[in-house]
Enzyme design. Sequence first.
Site, short mmCIF file in Angstrom:
data_model
loop_
_atom_site.label_atom_id
_atom_site.label_comp_id
_atom_site.label_asym_id
_atom_site.label_seq_id
_atom_site.Cartn_x
_atom_site.Cartn_y
_atom_site.Cartn_z
N HIS A 1 2.40 -5.83 -3.78
CA HIS A 1 3.47 -5.16 -3.02
C HIS A 1 3.79 -5.93 -1.74
O HIS A 1 4.14 -5.34 -0.72
CB HIS A 1 3.09 -3.71 -2.70
CG HIS A 1 2.90 -2.84 -3.89
ND1 HIS A 1 3.94 -2.20 -4.54
CD2 HIS A 1 1.78 -2.52 -4.59
CE1 HIS A 1 3.46 -1.52 -5.57
NE2 HIS A 1 2.16 -1.71 -5.62
N ASN B 1 5.03 4.40 -7.77
CA ASN B 1 5.83 3.31 -8.34
C ASN B 1 7.11 3.88 -8.94
O ASN B 1 7.29 5.11 -9.01
CB ASN B 1 5.04 2.58 -9.44
CG ASN B 1 3.90 1.75 -8.89
OD1 ASN B 1 3.97 1.23 -7.78
ND2 ASN B 1 2.84 1.62 -9.67
N TYR C 1 -7.14 0.93 -0.74
CA TYR C 1 -6.01 0.85 0.17
C TYR C 1 -6.46 0.83 1.63
O TYR C 1 -5.94 0.09 2.45
CB TYR C 1 -5.04 2.01 -0.07
CG TYR C 1 -4.12 1.79 -1.24
CD1 TYR C 1 -4.62 1.54 -2.51
CD2 TYR C 1 -2.74 1.82 -1.09
CE1 TYR C 1 -3.78 1.33 -3.59
CE2 TYR C 1 -1.89 1.61 -2.16
CZ TYR C 1 -2.41 1.37 -3.41
OH TYR C 1 -1.58 1.15 -4.48
#
Length: 796
Positions: free
Chosen positions: A171, A244, A458
């Site tokens: 990303h 997504n 993350y």
Amino acid sequence: MASNKNPDQSSRKKGKDDSSVTAAQGNSPALKTNDIVAEQAKASENLVAAMPYNSTKALEYGYDNAIAPIAGITVELPSIALTASTATEDTGTAKTGSAVRPGTNPTVASLNRVRVDASARPLTTNQGVQISDNQNSLKAGLRGPTLLEDFILREKITHFDHERIAERIVHARGSGAHGYFKAYDALTQYTSAAPFAEQSKITPVFVRFSTVAGERGSKDTARDVRGFAVKFYTDQGNWDLVGNNMPVFFIQDAMKFPDLVHAVKPEPHHGMPQAASAHDTFWDFVSLMPESTHMLMWLMSDRAIPRSYRMMQGFGVHTFRLINEQGESVFCKFHWKPLQGTHALLWDEAVKISGADPDFHRRDLWEAIESGEFPEWELGLQLFTEQQADGFSFDVLDATKLIPEELVPVLPVGRMVLNRNPDNFFAETEQVAFCTAHIIPGIDFSNDPLLAGRIHSYVDTQITRLGGANFHEIPINSPLASVQNNQRDGMHRQAINRGRVAYEPNSLAGGCPFQTGASPAGFVSFPERMTEDKVRGKAQKFAEHYQQATLFLNSQTAIEKAHITDAFRFELSKVAVPAIRRRMLSSLMNVSAELAADVAAGLGMAVPDAMPKALLEPQQPEVTKSVALSMMALPGECGIRTRQIAVLVEEGVHHASIASLYRALAEAGAVVHFVGPRIGIFTSSSGENIEADKSMENSPAVLFDALVLPDGNKAVMALAGNAHTADFIKNTYQHCKTILALGDGRELLEMAGVGPGMAEDQGILLADSANTVGVITAFIDAIAAHRHPSRALATQ
């Protein structure tokens, strides 16, 4: 000289003595420093004595207390000064300011606190020193060497050398915008989450769209998954819904995520290809991971090359829990539906756009918001119980599966509007940190094993990328809700915490900050009972890999199926090892023998036997065709708003007809561009000036949604003699977009090989200049259809 040493000592001493004398004379009593310390010590003793022991300790144990923790014990402070770091906090300067207001954290607030404007201000260093000359470095003579003492040059160059931060591993290339989410109705029967607490409640958001595989400098229009991440700045704290534009994923367990990314990224020996999955390592990996097959169908579909970020769906991918104030839970899947419809680029179109404008999606989002055409999405929830989930033919914890809307309908719950572009791309879009671990009361995780890995990954990657554990203090990441905890220090710390207490429980700060307990504001994990053995493995339903891939294929229209076949053929033709191609074809045999045969024919290969399945006798699927899985099912509600219309112009163009069209299209919300062989002014046949803001050379047909060919014999003859005109018309026609030819403009269709006989085709409109008004409604309706696939099918 000796007499000048430390000249301030005597004055300081004199000042202290004078103060003492004044106090002794009884004029203006002065409280000496030692007196303040004594008073604080006495007050601290009283405060601590009010908490003789930890009265909540016994309530930390047992199941009942685990599911309903109590609030921490606190003692009311007789004065806020009691917990100060320093007794001098009220005797500040212009820099220190005054004492902090009780219970506040000024590092969390609107972004106005950090926005900077330099209007009418001089240039300075980072230390605020004004710079007299920003053109020259300091030298020993006009032609002499640059001096090391030039601190201004050193600061400027050093900062420049460190202006880049590590890009995201995936990303990396993205675009962001600010906006808000507005709830339709209260959802308190399902969740205590703040965005759904009351009807019409508004929650600020920041959204980032992205490609997945490409690096930060790659192109926008690659065939790829698109990230759709939403940061809700709720009054319960930040909630990040990190999803997504596809509702499923390649793998079932986070253990395989590094393998997937290593496989799809450029091959390490030569660093190619960039932003593409059409290479050996990716297809080697996925052909050995049949659970990827469903996601491959989405990736090879038009979903992977959206027309715009504004025209793609978003999905939370995983199954989450919603929990209400009574502690009752339901499972939930999140859906974002664009009001402008789900529309895609054709592959040929995407390839050409990447050369003409590699920032196509980024520019489209920015310009739409700048023009006041704010993108909107509707948030919908699929809600279902654990009992329902147990009865499905698939496992809701398997991220390679979706729940057909025929099985669980999507409940619309609110609308998101993006209405403000960032002030600074780096400070906001690049530094924003989304983490699946960021949830709020009323929302909780399921046991999805892929989600579990993302919860860790993350946060971990943001610590590395943004320079440490304090990335939450970067303005774009800081919440609007108050932040109070005992975390301290670390790189780039912004908050200046007062007082000497950084632990819990405590009595020296009156027990603050204290745990909330099981109040509506306190986060309490759902008490799911666990009775299974600790093992490494997957549930049996995870072993079914093909039914939903077949469901997706069967739900597509004929043209969408053709595009999937074309995409598989193209991607696998880039695979150099024939055995990998055969293996992938054998896997596709389990999806559709027809699909496998069509792809094999395009590769000049025989159709292999089907790959052995991991589950030989799966449970029969509840749904075998779902209309909602076709992009054609979501045409949108916005008509032709923001659609880009090209009107070709040249000297001698008929003015009245295109002026009439311009007014009607602009009123309908379209963006009309006059496109000529060059930019600049052209004169119509009746003498009016028309300014072309784009040329056929710098803005080819792939950048537009529809085309108008003008009337005017002189203009048509000139356009016919331009080498770019035929390509412009052919690309528009081949990409199945709407074309309107006015008067003599019909000759340009024939010159490009589109006519004769093509006027009957859907999306090709002909009209006389005198009848422009009569054709405008049909033209707008044709543009709103986005594309006319009957043309493509007719030529296959």
